[in-house]
Scaffold this motif. Sequence first.
Motif, PDB file in Angstrom:
ATOM      1  N   TRP A   1      36.795  28.101  -5.607  1.00 19.36           N
ATOM      2  CA  TRP A   1      36.198  28.446  -4.316  1.00 19.36           C
ATOM      3  C   TRP A   1      35.654  27.197  -3.629  1.00 19.36           C
ATOM      4  CZ3 TRP A   1      30.935  28.153  -2.823  1.00 19.36           C
ATOM      5  CH2 TRP A   1      30.690  28.661  -1.538  1.00 19.36           C
ATOM      6  N   ARG A   2      34.987  26.369  -4.406  1.00 17.96           N
ATOM      7  CA  ARG A   2      34.425  25.142  -3.835  1.00 17.96           C
ATOM      8  C   ARG A   2      35.533  24.269  -3.246  1.00 17.96           C
ATOM      9  NH1 ARG A   2      31.086  24.646  -8.653  1.00 17.96           N
ATOM     10  NH2 ARG A   2      32.620  23.141  -9.408  1.00 17.96           N
TER      11      ARG A   2
ATOM     12  N   GLN B   1      26.134  20.262   0.029  1.00 18.07           N
ATOM     13  CA  GLN B   1      26.100  21.306  -0.989  1.00 18.07           C
ATOM     14  C   GLN B   1      26.616  22.603  -0.403  1.00 18.07           C
ATOM     15  OE1 GLN B   1      25.216  21.109  -4.291  1.00 18.07           O
ATOM     16  NE2 GLN B   1      25.425  18.936  -3.776  1.00 18.07           N
ATOM     17  N   LEU B   2      27.250  23.410  -1.228  1.00 22.81           N
ATOM     18  CA  LEU B   2      27.742  24.696  -0.773  1.00 22.81           C
ATOM     19  C   LEU B   2      26.856  25.798  -1.312  1.00 22.81           C
ATOM     20  CD1 LEU B   2      31.598  24.392  -1.303  1.00 22.81           C
ATOM     21  CD2 LEU B   2      30.268  23.967   0.765  1.00 22.81           C
TER      22      LEU B   2
ATOM     23  N   GLN C   1      27.144  29.673  -2.335  1.00 21.83           N
ATOM     24  CA  GLN C   1      28.101  30.736  -2.582  1.00 21.83           C
ATOM     25  C   GLN C   1      27.794  31.910  -1.657  1.00 21.83           C
ATOM     26  OE1 GLN C   1      30.649  31.093  -5.186  1.00 21.83           O
ATOM     27  NE2 GLN C   1      31.186  32.968  -4.112  1.00 21.83           N
TER      28      GLN C   1
ATOM     29  N   THR D   1      36.913  25.871  -0.095  1.00 24.80           N
ATOM     30  CA  THR D   1      35.942  25.829   0.993  1.00 24.80           C
ATOM     31  C   THR D   1      35.822  24.426   1.563  1.00 24.80           C
ATOM     32  OG1 THR D   1      34.690  27.672   0.106  1.00 24.80           O
ATOM     33  CG2 THR D   1      33.518  26.209   1.599  1.00 24.80           C
ATOM     34  N   ARG D   2      35.824  23.426   0.700  1.00 32.21           N
ATOM     35  CA  ARG D   2      35.701  22.065   1.208  1.00 32.21           C
ATOM     36  C   ARG D   2      36.966  21.592   1.895  1.00 32.21           C
ATOM     37  NH1 ARG D   2      31.898  20.972  -3.265  1.00 32.21           N
ATOM     38  NH2 ARG D   2      29.908  20.554  -2.241  1.00 32.21           N
TER      39      ARG D   2
ATOM     40  N   ALA E   1      33.763  28.845   4.336  1.00 30.39           N
ATOM     41  CA  ALA E   1      33.471  29.521   3.072  1.00 30.39           C
ATOM     42  C   ALA E   1      34.225  30.836   2.930  1.00 30.39           C
ATOM     43  CB  ALA E   1      31.970  29.767   2.948  1.00 30.39           C
TER      44      ALA E   1
ATOM     45  N   TYR F   1      33.696  15.938  -5.935  1.00 26.67           N
ATOM     46  CA  TYR F   1      33.044  17.240  -6.004  1.00 26.67           C
ATOM     47  C   TYR F   1      33.481  18.038  -7.215  1.00 26.67           C
ATOM     48  CZ  TYR F   1      31.343  16.354  -1.286  1.00 26.67           C
ATOM     49  OH  TYR F   1      30.724  15.814  -0.192  1.00 26.67           O
ATOM     50  N   GLU F   2      34.666  17.750  -7.733  1.00 23.39           N
ATOM     51  CA  GLU F   2      35.118  18.476  -8.910  1.00 23.39           C
ATOM     52  C   GLU F   2      35.263  17.590 -10.133  1.00 23.39           C
ATOM     53  OE1 GLU F   2      34.858  21.558  -8.766  1.00 23.39           O
ATOM     54  OE2 GLU F   2      34.530  21.498  -6.602  1.00 23.39           O
TER      55      GLU F   2
ATOM     56  N   GLU G   1      27.749  28.830   4.173  1.00 20.44           N
ATOM     57  CA  GLU G   1      27.603  27.442   3.734  1.00 20.44           C
ATOM     58  C   GLU G   1      26.216  26.977   4.065  1.00 20.44           C
ATOM     59  OE1 GLU G   1      31.595  25.506   5.031  1.00 20.44           O
ATOM     60  OE2 GLU G   1      30.197  23.941   4.409  1.00 20.44           O
TER      61      GLU G   1
ATOM     62  N   GLN H   1      34.443  29.694  -9.373  1.00 21.04           N
ATOM     63  CA  GLN H   1      33.544  28.859  -8.574  1.00 21.04           C
ATOM     64  C   GLN H   1      34.174  27.515  -8.190  1.00 21.04           C
ATOM     65  OE1 GLN H   1      31.103  29.577  -6.677  1.00 21.04           O
ATOM     66  NE2 GLN H   1      29.249  28.994  -7.762  1.00 21.04           N
TER      67      GLN H   1
END
Lengths: 211, 185
Positions: free
Chosen positions: A43-44, B53-54, B56, A47-48, A53, A158-159, A128, A40
């Motif tokens: 992926w985030r 926000q994402l 999934q 994607t960002r 996505a 974000y992380e 998204e 996850q």
Amino acid sequence: MGGKQWLTSLLTMTDEQAMWRVQNQDDHEAFARVVERWEQPIWRLCTRLTGDAHRGEDIKQEVFARIYAKRKDYRPDLRFSTWLWRIALNLCYDELRRNKRHATHLVDGEEGEGLEALPAAHDGPDGETVRSEEGALVRRAVLQLPEIYRTVLVLRHYEGLKLREIAEVLEVPEGTVNSRMAEALARLSRMLEPQLDRRPKPDQPHPLMTL
Amino acid sequence: MKHPERDEWIPFLYGEASADTRRRLEEHLQNCPECAREIAAWQRATARLGNWQLKQPAKPAVTRAPARLLKWAAAAVVVLGLGVAIGRSSAPRVDTQALRAEIEPSVRAAIASDLGKQFATALTAARAEDRQAVITLLQEMQRQHAADYFALRKDLETVASMSEEEIRRAQQNIYRLTALSQSTQ
């Protein structure tokens, strides 16, 4: 920490322990555990950074394929997550660079970074959720940042990586991270509040307003 | 007024500055409207980041095929993939045609019933020795069951360059998988 939590944490393999088993015993279970834990966040990130996505999903899978393929290269003196983030970033950059060559239309002409034309502010690519106009606005602003600034921003906000961790991942001094982050925040705030620049500027050059 | 360097604000903003530095910068903010305005703008901007926000993407429908079926599918892929490579080398050590004939009907039934037409199609393509289809199949399976198939995919993609010893070992794996799947029927 509660007793059960402590016991669980004791019994949970660390990433480094899991990778040892993957390296030396081809332990697929251990690898699956690592993937479960990290897919996850990776992926985030993907994607960002790419703004898409599905591309994020493709890159994510490539990341774990590469981790497994290069499992013998992992040295446990390096934190596993550092190695993982690094590989993910490199694959994202490859993708962004690929796109640059094929880009026919850049966003706003300025700092598009080779992304395909972004949809209008309200839509995001499939998968998204842009819950609000505000979300779309933020997304658009972050995607307009050049990738070196976008990277530090995403990793931090974000992380949740600490500044020092970001420096380790990027293999740059902390000062460089700070400087990129300052630039990222300065640009971001101007994109979100364009009126900032219309205020009268001081006569002396000001270290904060170097845009 | 002397202003702090721009980079200095970052550890401060993220609570990672030393106590002395923090005090110094806080004091500066109180006395310098320009810096205060800029830093406040940064803080407003970062506060808004959380709005992106994402969601999934929906996973493909088949994510929880039973382990037994996965091994069947793996056996099928390995057999069919190797069928291509062995066909190219001098003397096949195993009658892949016979092996395939033996395994394939139950594999196809099991796969078709649970994993859909996509696999049946890929199997047909693989029989025509289209390795790409087999690899595509493997990628699709990887999507669903990431960790299980990394090693397998790696093996398949280097299968053409396998030495005889490696082929022999791989054949043993096929027999193992076959035996395993037979015992679970």
